[in-house]
Write a protein that holds these residues in place. Structure first.
Motif, PDB file in Angstrom:
ATOM      1  N   LEU A  37       0.836  -1.193   0.000  1.00 18.73           N
ATOM      2  CA  LEU A  37       0.000   0.000   0.000  1.00 18.73           C
ATOM      3  C   LEU A  37       0.878   1.254   0.000  1.00 18.73           C
ATOM      4  N   PRO A  38       0.357   2.361  -0.496  1.00 20.25           N
ATOM      5  CA  PRO A  38       1.152   3.601  -0.493  1.00 20.25           C
ATOM      6  C   PRO A  38       1.263   4.180   0.914  1.00 20.25           C
ATOM      7  N   PRO A  39       2.288   4.990   1.142  1.00 21.73           N
ATOM      8  CA  PRO A  39       2.395   5.647   2.446  1.00 21.73           C
ATOM      9  C   PRO A  39       1.216   6.596   2.656  1.00 21.73           C
ATOM     10  N   TYR A  40       0.929   6.877   3.900  1.00 23.30           N
ATOM     11  CA  TYR A  40      -0.198   7.747   4.243  1.00 23.30           C
ATOM     12  C   TYR A  40       0.276   9.181   4.417  1.00 23.30           C
ATOM     13  N   ARG A  41      -0.426  10.092   3.783  1.00 19.75           N
ATOM     14  CA  ARG A  41      -0.187  11.523   3.948  1.00 19.75           C
ATOM     15  C   ARG A  41      -1.480  12.162   4.411  1.00 19.75           C
ATOM     16  N   PRO A  42      -1.492  12.743   5.613  1.00 14.66           N
ATOM     17  CA  PRO A  42      -2.739  13.288   6.161  1.00 14.66           C
ATOM     18  C   PRO A  42      -3.192  14.555   5.451  1.00 14.66           C
ATOM     19  N   GLY A  43      -4.495  14.766   5.509  1.00 16.14           N
ATOM     20  CA  GLY A  43      -5.066  16.019   5.039  1.00 16.14           C
ATOM     21  C   GLY A  43      -5.025  17.046   6.158  1.00 16.14           C
ATOM     22  N   ARG A  44      -5.424  18.246   5.810  1.00 12.89           N
ATOM     23  CA  ARG A  44      -5.405  19.330   6.790  1.00 12.89           C
ATOM     24  C   ARG A  44      -6.808  19.584   7.321  1.00 12.89           C
ATOM     25  N   PRO A  45      -7.005  19.389   8.639  1.00  8.90           N
ATOM     26  CA  PRO A  45      -8.306  19.732   9.217  1.00  8.90           C
ATOM     27  C   PRO A  45      -8.576  21.225   9.062  1.00  8.90           C
ATOM     28  N   PRO A  46      -9.830  21.605   8.994  1.00 11.14           N
ATOM     29  CA  PRO A  46     -10.136  23.025   8.849  1.00 11.14           C
ATOM     30  C   PRO A  46      -9.740  23.804  10.104  1.00 11.14           C
ATOM     31  N   GLN A  47      -9.347  25.027   9.913  1.00  6.81           N
ATOM     32  CA  GLN A  47      -9.024  25.891  11.047  1.00  6.81           C
ATOM     33  C   GLN A  47     -10.121  26.922  11.159  1.00  6.81           C
ATOM     34  N   PRO A  48     -10.634  27.283  12.284  1.00  4.53           N
ATOM     35  CA  PRO A  48     -10.226  26.832  13.602  1.00  4.53           C
ATOM     36  C   PRO A  48     -10.998  25.599  14.045  1.00  4.53           C
ATOM     37  N   GLY A  49     -11.624  24.873  13.117  1.00  2.00           N
ATOM     38  CA  GLY A  49     -12.508  23.777  13.475  1.00  2.00           C
ATOM     39  C   GLY A  49     -11.843  22.471  13.792  1.00  2.00           C
ATOM     40  N   ARG A  50     -10.656  22.493  14.338  1.00  2.00           N
ATOM     41  CA  ARG A  50      -9.952  21.267  14.702  1.00  2.00           C
ATOM     42  C   ARG A  50     -10.785  20.452  15.681  1.00  2.00           C
ATOM     43  N   PHE A  51     -10.773  19.128  15.524  1.00  2.00           N
ATOM     44  CA  PHE A  51     -11.521  18.240  16.407  1.00  2.00           C
ATOM     45  C   PHE A  51     -10.763  18.088  17.709  1.00  2.00           C
ATOM     46  N   ALA A  52     -11.419  18.339  18.818  1.00  2.00           N
ATOM     47  CA  ALA A  52     -10.853  18.107  20.149  1.00  2.00           C
ATOM     48  C   ALA A  52     -12.011  17.935  21.113  1.00  2.00           C
ATOM     49  N   GLU A  53     -12.008  16.834  21.828  1.00  2.00           N
ATOM     50  CA  GLU A  53     -13.035  16.573  22.840  1.00  2.00           C
ATOM     51  C   GLU A  53     -12.376  15.945  24.059  1.00  2.00           C
ATOM     52  N   LYS A  54     -12.774  16.414  25.227  1.00  2.00           N
ATOM     53  CA  LYS A  54     -12.285  15.833  26.473  1.00  2.00           C
ATOM     54  C   LYS A  54     -13.127  14.608  26.795  1.00  2.00           C
ATOM     55  N   THR A  55     -12.474  13.504  27.119  1.00  2.00           N
ATOM     56  CA  THR A  55     -13.168  12.249  27.418  1.00  2.00           C
ATOM     57  C   THR A  55     -13.349  12.121  28.924  1.00  2.00           C
ATOM     58  N   SER A  56     -14.051  13.076  29.504  1.00  2.00           N
ATOM     59  CA  SER A  56     -14.153  13.120  30.959  1.00  2.00           C
ATOM     60  C   SER A  56     -15.319  12.347  31.582  1.00  2.00           C
ATOM     61  N   PRO A  57     -16.470  12.165  30.912  1.00  2.00           N
ATOM     62  CA  PRO A  57     -17.546  11.418  31.588  1.00  2.00           C
ATOM     63  C   PRO A  57     -17.126   9.978  31.872  1.00  2.00           C
ATOM     64  N   PRO A  58     -17.748   9.347  32.867  1.00  2.00           N
ATOM     65  CA  PRO A  58     -17.452   7.936  33.129  1.00  2.00           C
ATOM     66  C   PRO A  58     -17.883   7.056  31.957  1.00  2.00           C
ATOM     67  N   MET A  59     -17.088   6.021  31.691  1.00  2.00           N
ATOM     68  CA  MET A  59     -17.343   5.143  30.542  1.00  2.00           C
ATOM     69  C   MET A  59     -18.048   3.849  30.906  1.00  2.00           C
ATOM     70  N   ASP A  60     -18.449   3.663  32.129  1.00  2.00           N
ATOM     71  CA  ASP A  60     -19.032   2.386  32.547  1.00  2.00           C
ATOM     72  C   ASP A  60     -20.239   1.993  31.700  1.00  2.00           C
ATOM     73  N   GLY A  61     -21.164   2.900  31.519  1.00  2.00           N
ATOM     74  CA  GLY A  61     -22.360   2.608  30.720  1.00  2.00           C
ATOM     75  C   GLY A  61     -22.017   2.317  29.269  1.00  2.00           C
ATOM     76  N   PHE A  62     -21.032   3.056  28.734  1.00  2.00           N
ATOM     77  CA  PHE A  62     -20.628   2.825  27.347  1.00  2.00           C
ATOM     78  C   PHE A  62     -19.972   1.461  27.197  1.00  2.00           C
ATOM     79  N   ASP A  63     -19.155   1.088  28.166  1.00  2.00           N
ATOM     80  CA  ASP A  63     -18.530  -0.235  28.125  1.00  2.00           C
ATOM     81  C   ASP A  63     -19.592  -1.336  28.181  1.00  2.00           C
ATOM     82  N   THR A  64     -20.596  -1.150  29.007  1.00  2.00           N
ATOM     83  CA  THR A  64     -21.703  -2.115  29.081  1.00  2.00           C
ATOM     84  C   THR A  64     -22.424  -2.201  27.743  1.00  2.00           C
ATOM     85  N   LEU A  65     -22.667  -1.058  27.117  1.00  2.00           N
ATOM     86  CA  LEU A  65     -23.294  -1.034  25.785  1.00  2.00           C
ATOM     87  C   LEU A  65     -22.441  -1.797  24.774  1.00  2.00           C
TER      88      LEU A  65
END
Length: 190
Positions: A37-65
């Motif tokens: 396969l060819p090497p990977y070259r990333p695209g540029r995310p839009p600015q200032p719309g970069r994706f960033a989310e804090k994963t702070s809520p507890p994951m217990d329910g999600f793990d059960t799901l």
């Protein structure tokens, strides 16, 4: 402090060492080349719309799901990656590169994560037309935590409204995979 799920800029992808992800990029390209396969070259995310989310809520329910709706292998694919790349892989790739959270780096393809997250979203009857697309950092978390999710639940009830933390993680993985594919950029935890 905390753990954040973020998009990776092309400059950060190519810089080796603590300031970037060049070591991961080189190891991934080596594995891709071995597979013809060819090497990977990333695209540029839009600015200032970069994706960033804090994963702070507890994951217990999600793990059960996840345990209720995914096989152990699918659960591992969804929850154990270090890098999400915007193309399909026949199988997750374990790279011999240390990262901030592990001694090896697991890379998975966004199409696989998207398919798994869509199944979980369907199980929760998550109203994706109501949940915002990422338009800037922390927008998804703010929607779930600042009351908009409650307003959405009033008009679109369902299992998702019973556990906002579980719904947040289902939406987080789904939106992260969509973002990676749309902008051809990798995602990681920081």
């Amino acid at each position: 402090m905390g753990i954040y799920l973020v998009s990776v800029d092309p400059e950060d992808w190519s810089v080796p060492g603590e300031d970037g992800y060049g070591d991961v990029a080189a190891a991934l390209d080596e594995q891709l080349t071995r597979r013809g396969l060819p090497p990977y070259r990333p695209g540029r995310p839009p600015q200032p719309g970069r994706f960033a989310e804090k994963t702070s809520p507890p994951m217990d329910g999600f793990d059960t799901l996840c345990r209720a709706h995914l096989t152990p292998g699918e659960r591992h694919t969804l929850l154990s990656w270090s890098f999400l790349v915007p193309f399909a892989l026949e199988e997750p790739l374990l790279l011999p590169v240390e990262n901030a959270y592990d001694t090896e780096t697991l890379v998975v393809g966004a199409p696989d994560v998207l398919a798994l997250a869509e199944r979980l979203a369907a199980a929760l009857r998550l109203p994706l037309d109501v949940i915002p697309e990422p338009s800037g950092p922390y927008g998804l978390g703010a929607w779930f935590q600042d009351g908009d999710a409650g307003k959405g639940a009033a008009t679109r009830p369902g299992p998702w409204a019973d556990d906002p933390d579980t719904a947040f993680f289902a939406a987080l993985y789904l939106r992260a995979a969509q973002y990676a594919l749309r902008h051809h950029c990798p995602m990681t935890y920081s």
